[in-house]
Design a protein around this motif. Structure first.
Motif, short mmCIF file in Angstrom:
data_model
loop_
_atom_site.label_atom_id
_atom_site.label_comp_id
_atom_site.label_asym_id
_atom_site.label_seq_id
_atom_site.Cartn_x
_atom_site.Cartn_y
_atom_site.Cartn_z
N ASN A 123 3.82 32.91 -3.33
CA ASN A 123 4.70 33.80 -3.88
C ASN A 123 5.42 34.81 -2.67
O ASN A 123 4.42 35.55 -2.21
N THR A 124 6.58 34.80 -2.33
CA THR A 124 7.05 35.87 -1.56
C THR A 124 6.71 37.16 -2.10
O THR A 124 6.62 38.27 -1.03
N SER A 125 6.74 37.52 -3.44
CA SER A 125 6.49 38.98 -3.71
C SER A 125 5.14 39.19 -3.70
O SER A 125 5.18 40.57 -3.51
N ALA A 126 4.19 38.39 -3.27
CA ALA A 126 2.86 38.72 -2.76
C ALA A 126 2.71 38.91 -1.27
O ALA A 126 1.74 39.15 -0.95
N GLY A 127 3.97 38.45 -0.55
CA GLY A 127 3.84 38.58 0.84
C GLY A 127 3.89 37.05 1.66
O GLY A 127 3.60 37.22 2.74
N ALA A 155 2.98 32.42 -11.74
CA ALA A 155 3.17 33.42 -12.83
C ALA A 155 2.27 34.65 -12.62
O ALA A 155 2.52 35.81 -12.78
N LYS A 156 1.14 34.48 -12.18
CA LYS A 156 -0.15 35.23 -11.86
C LYS A 156 -0.03 35.94 -10.28
O LYS A 156 -0.77 36.69 -9.91
N GLY A 157 1.20 35.77 -9.72
CA GLY A 157 1.34 36.38 -8.19
C GLY A 157 0.40 35.81 -7.28
O GLY A 157 0.26 36.68 -6.20
N VAL A 158 -0.03 34.63 -7.40
CA VAL A 158 -0.66 34.20 -6.09
C VAL A 158 -0.11 34.09 -4.68
O VAL A 158 1.09 33.97 -4.72
N ARG A 159 -0.56 34.58 -3.56
CA ARG A 159 -0.18 34.59 -2.64
C ARG A 159 -0.52 33.49 -1.52
O ARG A 159 0.46 32.70 -0.95
N ASP A 160 -1.70 32.90 -1.76
CA ASP A 160 -2.16 31.86 -0.88
C ASP A 160 -1.63 30.64 -1.30
O ASP A 160 -1.37 30.22 -2.74
N MET A 204 0.79 -1.03 0.03
CA MET A 204 0.00 -0.03 -0.05
C MET A 204 0.85 1.37 0.11
O MET A 204 1.97 1.28 0.63
N PHE A 205 0.58 2.22 -0.75
CA PHE A 205 1.29 3.39 -0.74
C PHE A 205 0.88 4.46 0.27
O PHE A 205 -0.31 4.67 0.51
N LYS A 206 1.52 5.10 0.80
CA LYS A 206 1.03 5.94 1.84
C LYS A 206 2.09 7.33 1.88
O LYS A 206 3.45 7.23 1.58
N PHE A 207 1.44 8.52 1.98
CA PHE A 207 2.04 9.78 1.84
C PHE A 207 1.31 10.72 2.93
O PHE A 207 -0.03 10.61 2.64
N SER A 208 1.95 11.32 3.35
CA SER A 208 1.55 12.29 4.37
C SER A 208 2.15 13.74 4.37
O SER A 208 3.53 13.49 4.19
N TRP A 209 1.72 14.96 4.48
CA TRP A 209 2.85 15.87 4.52
C TRP A 209 1.96 17.03 4.96
O TRP A 209 0.62 17.53 5.04
N ILE A 210 2.79 18.24 5.79
CA ILE A 210 2.14 19.43 6.41
C ILE A 210 2.78 20.46 5.87
O ILE A 210 4.35 20.38 5.63
N GLY A 211 2.51 21.74 5.52
CA GLY A 211 3.09 22.69 4.99
C GLY A 211 4.10 23.35 5.70
O GLY A 211 4.91 24.09 5.44
N SER A 212 3.90 23.00 7.02
CA SER A 212 5.01 23.61 8.11
C SER A 212 6.27 22.87 8.22
O SER A 212 7.28 23.37 8.68
N GLU A 213 6.20 21.61 7.58
CA GLU A 213 7.37 20.74 7.33
C GLU A 213 8.14 21.31 6.14
O GLU A 213 9.44 21.58 6.35
N THR A 214 7.56 21.38 5.19
CA THR A 214 8.24 22.13 3.91
C THR A 214 7.23 23.01 3.10
O THR A 214 6.16 22.42 2.75
N TYR A 252 5.08 33.88 3.35
CA TYR A 252 6.21 33.38 3.96
C TYR A 252 5.75 32.02 4.73
O TYR A 252 6.79 31.34 5.31
N LYS A 253 4.70 31.50 4.60
CA LYS A 253 4.54 30.15 5.20
C LYS A 253 3.35 29.28 4.49
O LYS A 253 2.79 29.91 3.46
#
Length: 266
Positions: A33-37, A240-245, A1-11, A39-40
Motif C-alpha cells: 500500500n502506498t498509504s503505508a509508504g 485492507a490491513k495496510g500492509v507495506r511489504d 508446457m506452460f511457462k510464466f515469469s515475472w519480476i516486480g520491477s516490471e509491474t 512505492y516499489k
C-alpha cells in the motif's frame, strides 16, 4: 508446457492486488500500500508446468535494496530451462538426486557468483518441484512453503521448509561462504487433495493479521470455493490491513490416488 515469469520491477502491483490462474496453478501478487509508504516491488516468481510429465516447477523470490538480484536469478534459471526440464523428465529415482546437484552447480558457478557481486542487493529464493506423488524444495532465506492436507493438519503439521534469516543470493551471497548455507527437502504427498502454498513474507508479516499461523491460511482455503478465491481473499485482507511489504503467492492443488506411507500397526 506452460511457462510464466515475472519480476516486480516490471509491474509493481502497488495498491493493486492481482490474481491469475493457469489450470490448477494460482499466482497472486500485491505490491503493498502506498498509504503505508510502499512505492516499489522487489519480489519475483517463475512457474513451469508440464501436464504430460506430471510436474510443476515453481520459484518465488523476495529481494531487497533493488530487484536486481531477483532479476539475475530468474534470468539464470530461464537460461537453464533445457537442462533443468531434462532432469525433471527423468525417472523419480534419479530426478530429485540430480536436481540437488544441478541447482548447487548453478548457484556455485564462478560466472554466476561474479555477476552476483555486481548487483545491488540480494534475494531470498525458494524453489519447488512437484512430480507425481513427491515434492522437492530448495530454500535460501525466509520464503515459505506449506502443504495442507487433512491428515497432516490433524497433527498440526503445515510448513515444509524452515525459514532462515540472513541467507541470500546476490551482493551478499550464501554461496560465497566456505560452506554454502541453504536447506533442501523431499516429502511424499498424502492420498487425497494436497494444497501446496508458497509465499513471500509480506503475507505473514502483515500487521493486524495472524497469517504467520498457517492454520489461518488453511481456514481461508477451507471456506473458499476455489484456490483462486482463497488467494484473492488473502490479498484483499492484507490490502485492507495496510500492509507495506509486497506479497507473492503461488498455490496449487494436487490430487493423489495412491496410498501414502502409514505405520505398520495401523
Amino acid at each position: 508446457m506452460f511457462k510464466f515469469s515475472w519480476i516486480g520491477s516490471e509491474t509493481h502491483f502497488v495498491d493493486l492486488p492481482d490474481t491469475l490462474q493457469f489450470k490448477n496453478i494460482v499466482i497472486g501478487r500485491f505490491g503493498g500500500n502506498t498509504s503505508a509508504g510502499q512505492y516499489k516491488n522487489e519480489d519475483g516468481c517463475l512457474v513451469w508446468v508440464n501436464e504430460e510429465q506430471n510436474w510443476e516447477f515453481v520459484m518465488i523470490l523476495d529481494a531487497h535494496n533493488s530487484a536486481e538480484s531477483a532479476e539475475l536469478v530468474v534470468e539464470t534459471i530461464l537460461n537453464e530451462e533445457h537442462n533443468l526440464t531434462s532432469i525433471f523428465n527423468k525417472p523419480l529415482s534419479v530426478a530429485f538426486q540430480e536436481l540437488d546437484h544441478y541447482i548447487l552447480h548453478i548457484f556455485q558457478d564462478p560466472l554466476f557468483l561474479a555477476r552476483c557481486r555486481e548487483v545491488q542487493g540480494e534475494t531470498a529464493c525458494l524453489i519447488v518441484l512437484r512430480k507425481d506423488k513427491y515434492i522437492w524444495w530448495f530454500s535460501v532465506g525466509d520464503c515459505i512453503l506449506h502443504m495442507f492436507h487433512p491428515e497432516l493438519a490433524e497433527m498440526q503439521q503445515y510448513q515444509l521448509n524452515q525459514r532462515n534469516f540472513y541467507e541470500w543470493i546476490g551482493n551478499v551471497n550464501t554461496f560465497e561462504l566456505d560452506v554454502p548455507c541453504y536447506s533442501t527437502g523431499r516429502r511424499e504427498l498424502r492420498k487425497g487433495l494436497n494444497q501446496l502454498f508458497m509465499t513471500t513474507d509480506g503475507l505473514t508479516e502483515c500487521p493486524h493479521t495472524s497469517f504467520d499461523n498457517p492454520r489461518d491460511i488453511l481456514q481461508v482455503f477451507t471456506h473458499s470455493q476455489s484456490s483462486h478465491d482463497a488467494v484473492g481473499q488473502l490479498l484483499k485482507e492484507i490490502e485492507a490491513k495496510g500492509v507495506r511489504d509486497s506479497t507473492t503467492i503461488v498455490s496449487w492443488a494436487v490430487e493423489i490416488d495412491e496410498y501414502a506411507t502409514e505405520p505398520s500397526n495401523k
